[in-house]
Design an enzyme around this catalytic site. Sequence first.
Site, PDB file in Angstrom:
ATOM      1  N   ARG A   1       5.640  15.209  10.002  1.00  0.00           N
ATOM      2  CA  ARG A   1       4.292  14.680  10.199  1.00  0.00           C
ATOM      3  C   ARG A   1       3.718  14.913  11.589  1.00  0.00           C
ATOM      4  NH1 ARG A   1       4.784   9.039   6.826  1.00  0.00           N
ATOM      5  NH2 ARG A   1       4.827  10.145   4.854  1.00  0.00           N
TER       6      ARG A   1
ATOM      7  N   HIS B   1      -0.264   5.307  11.387  1.00  0.00           N
ATOM      8  CA  HIS B   1       0.353   5.003  10.097  1.00  0.00           C
ATOM      9  C   HIS B   1       1.631   4.173  10.228  1.00  0.00           C
ATOM     10  CE1 HIS B   1       1.204   5.597   5.901  1.00  0.00           C
ATOM     11  NE2 HIS B   1       2.326   6.236   6.133  1.00  0.00           N
TER      12      HIS B   1
ATOM     13  N   HIS C   1      -0.353   9.590  10.310  1.00  0.00           N
ATOM     14  CA  HIS C   1      -0.262  10.296   9.030  1.00  0.00           C
ATOM     15  C   HIS C   1      -1.317  11.399   9.044  1.00  0.00           C
ATOM     16  CE1 HIS C   1       0.011  11.285   4.850  1.00  0.00           C
ATOM     17  NE2 HIS C   1       1.029  10.471   4.727  1.00  0.00           N
TER      18      HIS C   1
ATOM     19  N   GLY D   1       4.020   6.943  -1.605  1.00  0.00           N
ATOM     20  CA  GLY D   1       4.968   8.019  -1.918  1.00  0.00           C
ATOM     21  C   GLY D   1       6.242   7.539  -2.575  1.00  0.00           C
TER      22      GLY D   1
ATOM     23  N   GLU E   1       8.811  15.182  -0.184  1.00  0.00           N
ATOM     24  CA  GLU E   1       7.811  14.956   0.855  1.00  0.00           C
ATOM     25  C   GLU E   1       8.198  15.750   2.100  1.00  0.00           C
ATOM     26  OE1 GLU E   1       5.797  10.972   0.932  1.00  0.00           O
ATOM     27  OE2 GLU E   1       7.714  10.354   0.144  1.00  0.00           O
TER      28      GLU E   1
ATOM     29  N   ARG F   1       9.562   9.141  12.172  1.00  0.00           N
ATOM     30  CA  ARG F   1      10.143   8.700  10.897  1.00  0.00           C
ATOM     31  C   ARG F   1      10.064   9.799   9.838  1.00  0.00           C
ATOM     32  NH1 ARG F   1       7.351   5.539   6.209  1.00  0.00           N
ATOM     33  NH2 ARG F   1       5.653   6.806   6.970  1.00  0.00           N
TER      34      ARG F   1
ATOM     35  N   TYR G   1       0.812  -1.238   0.000  1.00  0.00           N
ATOM     36  CA  TYR G   1       0.000   0.000   0.000  1.00  0.00           C
ATOM     37  C   TYR G   1       0.834   1.271   0.000  1.00  0.00           C
ATOM     38  CZ  TYR G   1      -3.651  -3.340   0.845  1.00  0.00           C
ATOM     39  OH  TYR G   1      -4.497  -4.415   0.694  1.00  0.00           O
TER      40      TYR G   1
HETATM   41  C1  LIG Z   1      -0.844   3.297   3.138  1.00  0.00           C
HETATM   42  C2  LIG Z   1       0.630   3.265   3.429  1.00  0.00           C
HETATM   43  C3  LIG Z   1       1.507   4.057   2.701  1.00  0.00           C
HETATM   44  C4  LIG Z   1       2.885   4.018   2.953  1.00  0.00           C
HETATM   45  N1  LIG Z   1       3.721   4.773   2.174  1.00  0.00           N
HETATM   46  C5  LIG Z   1       5.068   4.658   2.368  1.00  0.00           C
HETATM   47  C6  LIG Z   1       5.987   5.321   1.499  1.00  0.00           C
HETATM   48  O1  LIG Z   1       5.606   5.976   0.545  1.00  0.00           O
HETATM   49  N2  LIG Z   1       7.320   5.176   1.752  1.00  0.00           N
HETATM   50  C7  LIG Z   1       7.810   4.430   2.800  1.00  0.00           C
HETATM   51  O2  LIG Z   1       9.022   4.343   2.983  1.00  0.00           O
HETATM   52  N3  LIG Z   1       6.946   3.786   3.624  1.00  0.00           N
HETATM   53  C8  LIG Z   1       5.611   3.860   3.421  1.00  0.00           C
HETATM   54  N4  LIG Z   1       4.758   3.185   4.255  1.00  0.00           N
HETATM   55  C9  LIG Z   1       5.321   2.337   5.304  1.00  0.00           C
HETATM   56  C10 LIG Z   1       5.883   1.071   4.665  1.00  0.00           C
HETATM   57  O3  LIG Z   1       4.976   0.618   3.679  1.00  0.00           O
HETATM   58  C11 LIG Z   1       6.107  -0.023   5.684  1.00  0.00           C
HETATM   59  O4  LIG Z   1       6.810   0.460   6.780  1.00  0.00           O
HETATM   60  C12 LIG Z   1       6.880  -1.172   5.059  1.00  0.00           C
HETATM   61  O5  LIG Z   1       6.242  -1.603   3.893  1.00  0.00           O
HETATM   62  C13 LIG Z   1       6.989  -2.321   6.040  1.00  0.00           C
HETATM   63  O6  LIG Z   1       7.539  -3.411   5.363  1.00  0.00           O
HETATM   64  P1  LIG Z   1       7.738  -4.773   6.165  1.00  0.00           P
HETATM   65  O7  LIG Z   1       8.280  -5.743   5.191  1.00  0.00           O
HETATM   66  O8  LIG Z   1       8.444  -4.512   7.408  1.00  0.00           O
HETATM   67  O9  LIG Z   1       6.231  -5.187   6.591  1.00  0.00           O
HETATM   68  P2  LIG Z   1       4.963  -5.491   5.698  1.00  0.00           P
HETATM   69  O10 LIG Z   1       5.124  -5.000   4.336  1.00  0.00           O
HETATM   70  O11 LIG Z   1       3.779  -5.030   6.448  1.00  0.00           O
HETATM   71  O12 LIG Z   1       4.945  -7.080   5.647  1.00  0.00           O
HETATM   72  C14 LIG Z   1       4.645  -7.825   6.809  1.00  0.00           C
HETATM   73  C15 LIG Z   1       4.389  -9.256   6.404  1.00  0.00           C
HETATM   74  O13 LIG Z   1       4.313 -10.084   7.553  1.00  0.00           O
HETATM   75  C16 LIG Z   1       3.188 -10.939   7.454  1.00  0.00           C
HETATM   76  N5  LIG Z   1       2.793 -11.317   8.822  1.00  0.00           N
HETATM   77  C17 LIG Z   1       2.442 -10.497   9.841  1.00  0.00           C
HETATM   78  N6  LIG Z   1       2.138 -11.232  10.938  1.00  0.00           N
HETATM   79  C18 LIG Z   1       2.325 -12.530  10.604  1.00  0.00           C
HETATM   80  C19 LIG Z   1       2.156 -13.769  11.295  1.00  0.00           C
HETATM   81  N7  LIG Z   1       1.714 -13.833  12.577  1.00  0.00           N
HETATM   82  N8  LIG Z   1       2.430 -14.918  10.632  1.00  0.00           N
HETATM   83  C20 LIG Z   1       2.839 -14.910   9.335  1.00  0.00           C
HETATM   84  N9  LIG Z   1       2.991 -13.766   8.627  1.00  0.00           N
HETATM   85  C21 LIG Z   1       2.743 -12.592   9.257  1.00  0.00           C
HETATM   86  C22 LIG Z   1       2.172 -10.094   6.713  1.00  0.00           C
HETATM   87  O14 LIG Z   1       1.146 -10.886   6.179  1.00  0.00           O
HETATM   88  C23 LIG Z   1       3.074  -9.442   5.664  1.00  0.00           C
HETATM   89  O15 LIG Z   1       3.330 -10.338   4.617  1.00  0.00           O
HETATM   90  C24 LIG Z   1       3.380   3.205   4.005  1.00  0.00           C
HETATM   91  C25 LIG Z   1       2.501   2.422   4.747  1.00  0.00           C
HETATM   92  C26 LIG Z   1       1.134   2.431   4.459  1.00  0.00           C
HETATM   93  C27 LIG Z   1       0.217   1.554   5.258  1.00  0.00           C
END
Ligand SMILES: Cc1cc2nc3c(=O)[nH]c(=O)nc-3n(C[C@H](O)[C@H](O)[C@H](O)COP(=O)(O)OP(=O)(O)OC[C@H]3O[C@@H](n4cnc5c(N)ncnc54)[C@H](O)[C@@H]3O)c2cc1C
Length: 525
Positions: free
Chosen positions: A290, A351, A243, A51, A117, A386, A48
């Site tokens: 933010r 957020h 956010h 940016g 941003e 952040r 999702y």
């Molecule tokens: C709407 C939105 C816009 C954003 N825009 C930006 C941006 O423009 N730039 C930026 O830098 N950041 C942005 N962010 C923040 C950024 O997207 C996240 O911080 C980043 O994607 C986190 O990545 P991750 O791999 O740590 O976690 P995630 O991408 O959330 O992945 C977590 C994974 O763990 C799995 N999981 C969770 N619990 C369990 C469990 N118990 N058992 C098995 N699997 C599990 C989930 O299903 C998922 O696959 C945004 C966030 C949102 C919500």
Amino acid sequence: MSVFKTDILILGSGIAGLTIAIKTALALPEKKVFVVTKAEESESNTKYAQGGVAAVWDKLDSFEDHIRDTMIAGDDLSNIEVVKMVVEEAPDCMQQLIKWGADFDQNALGILDLGKEGGHSTNRILHHKDITGLEIEKTLLEQVETLSNITLLPFHFAIDLITDHHLDQKNISNNVACYGAYILNQKTNKIDTYLANSIVLATGGAGQVYAATTNPNIATGDGIAMAYRAKARIIDMEFVQFHPTALYQPGESPAFLISEAVRGFGAYLRNKKGERFMLEVDERAELAPRDIVARAIDSQLIKYGDQHVYLDCTHLEMDAFIAHFPNIFEKCKSLGIDIASQYIPVLPAAHYLMGGIVVNKKGYTSIANLFACGECSRTGLHGANRLASNSLLEALVYGSKIALEIINNRKDLSFNKDVKIPEWDEEGTTVPKEKVLISHNRKTIQNIMTDLVAIVRSKERLVKALDHLDYLYMDTEKAYANSKLSPQICELRNLNAIAYLIVKQSMLRKENKGAFYSLDNILND
Ligand SMILES: Cc1cc2nc3c(=O)[nH]c(=O)nc-3n(C[C@H](O)[C@H](O)[C@H](O)COP(=O)(O)OP(=O)(O)OC[C@H]3O[C@@H](n4cnc5c(N)ncnc54)[C@H](O)[C@@H]3O)c2cc1C
């Protein structure tokens, strides 16, 4: 119940988990990499992200400026060594992503089109229209498909880590180790034992602990709660980023995000009277960090008793706007909002979580064999707040670091010769008759956190929240002990732990910093 053995076990298939999976699988073709994920493989916060990713790319930009902007946003609580490392490794990580096939927008001259941003002193955001996360997630999953030593396990829910605490040992030393995880296969409803030499928590954030959040339903802080139960070190949970501009749509969860890049593109915030209130608050106006913008909106809402403020894009060049933000434009249009002539109703929503599982500069947690990466980790990059677009970057840089550690320090699966891992015991549990009790408690936690532990806090509200959470904790633990486990009951238990950590760590902070703001600390400021 089955026992599965693998070399590397990664929990989570967002940017953090997939980066590590690809890098380790490429370097160690003879080793098995399992990626366990609780929903379909692409479902994640990553998908999702709108940016983009921050990186020094333009000749006019500099590492010093990106470092300074990150430190300012973090309200000087960021770890300068970590900030330097992440900023300086950012361009290489982005090159790697581009090599894997990620397509970032370019201008007419074929040069990357860098966005701006809040909190950034210059244009440095690499993006793919306003769906950057989707592009990155797609690219990474395509790479995973080409690697036969990665096994992707969707609809597998990690319940708990297996550590020394699960073994039949009288004296557990301070050097607790992790051996794997108990995983609920949502298709068979069986809880299997997964053992590995290296285990990575990449389970993302916890926005679902609040009623209004931009985070999808999967963001329930499972990894942080698991690590907490395993007694890993967890800090900075009081720092939750709201956010400023989620689309106001009562009853809709998650809330649709109107990216910060829209303000970077020149949009104004206005209150219901049409006033540009940010001009009075900060010299950077709509592009202040933010926490400042979110608090300013919160105080407008309190002052006028309104439910939302507005984002005004009517003065912007519409063709360029649509080219940059097609997804946002279409979403508003589908709700009858014509951005060219009407203001967009917006409000702050939970957020991003700055706190989490403490890791060192190589991604190690305080538990042996256990790494944490991405939003569930606390690296020290973000400090108290952040900087926009630094989180995807953090996952990429730390993903590379962790992969390198695993590649260079690999061991054989020898631990199971010495230790006896018990299988999951569900004797005496039954399927709960009324699931409504679980969904009711989840909503109750979200409402407690939204009403009492949101943008502006106070000791009185925190104490009240803790009282409510204590009761819910006892209720949930009773249900957990007696129930056949489901993702719903596990998520409820995890949300309860996350809420507790946010409240307890908020109580300990005596100074307002970044995203943390308590009325009781105003005198100390
Ligand atoms: C709407 C939105 C816009 C954003 N825009 C930006 C941006 O423009 N730039 C930026 O830098 N950041 C942005 N962010 C923040 C950024 O997207 C996240 O911080 C980043 O994607 C986190 O990545 P991750 O791999 O740590 O976690 P995630 O991408 O959330 O992945 C977590 C994974 O763990 C799995 N999981 C969770 N619990 C369990 C469990 N118990 N058992 C098995 N699997 C599990 C989930 O299903 C998922 O696959 C945004 C966030 C949102 C919500």
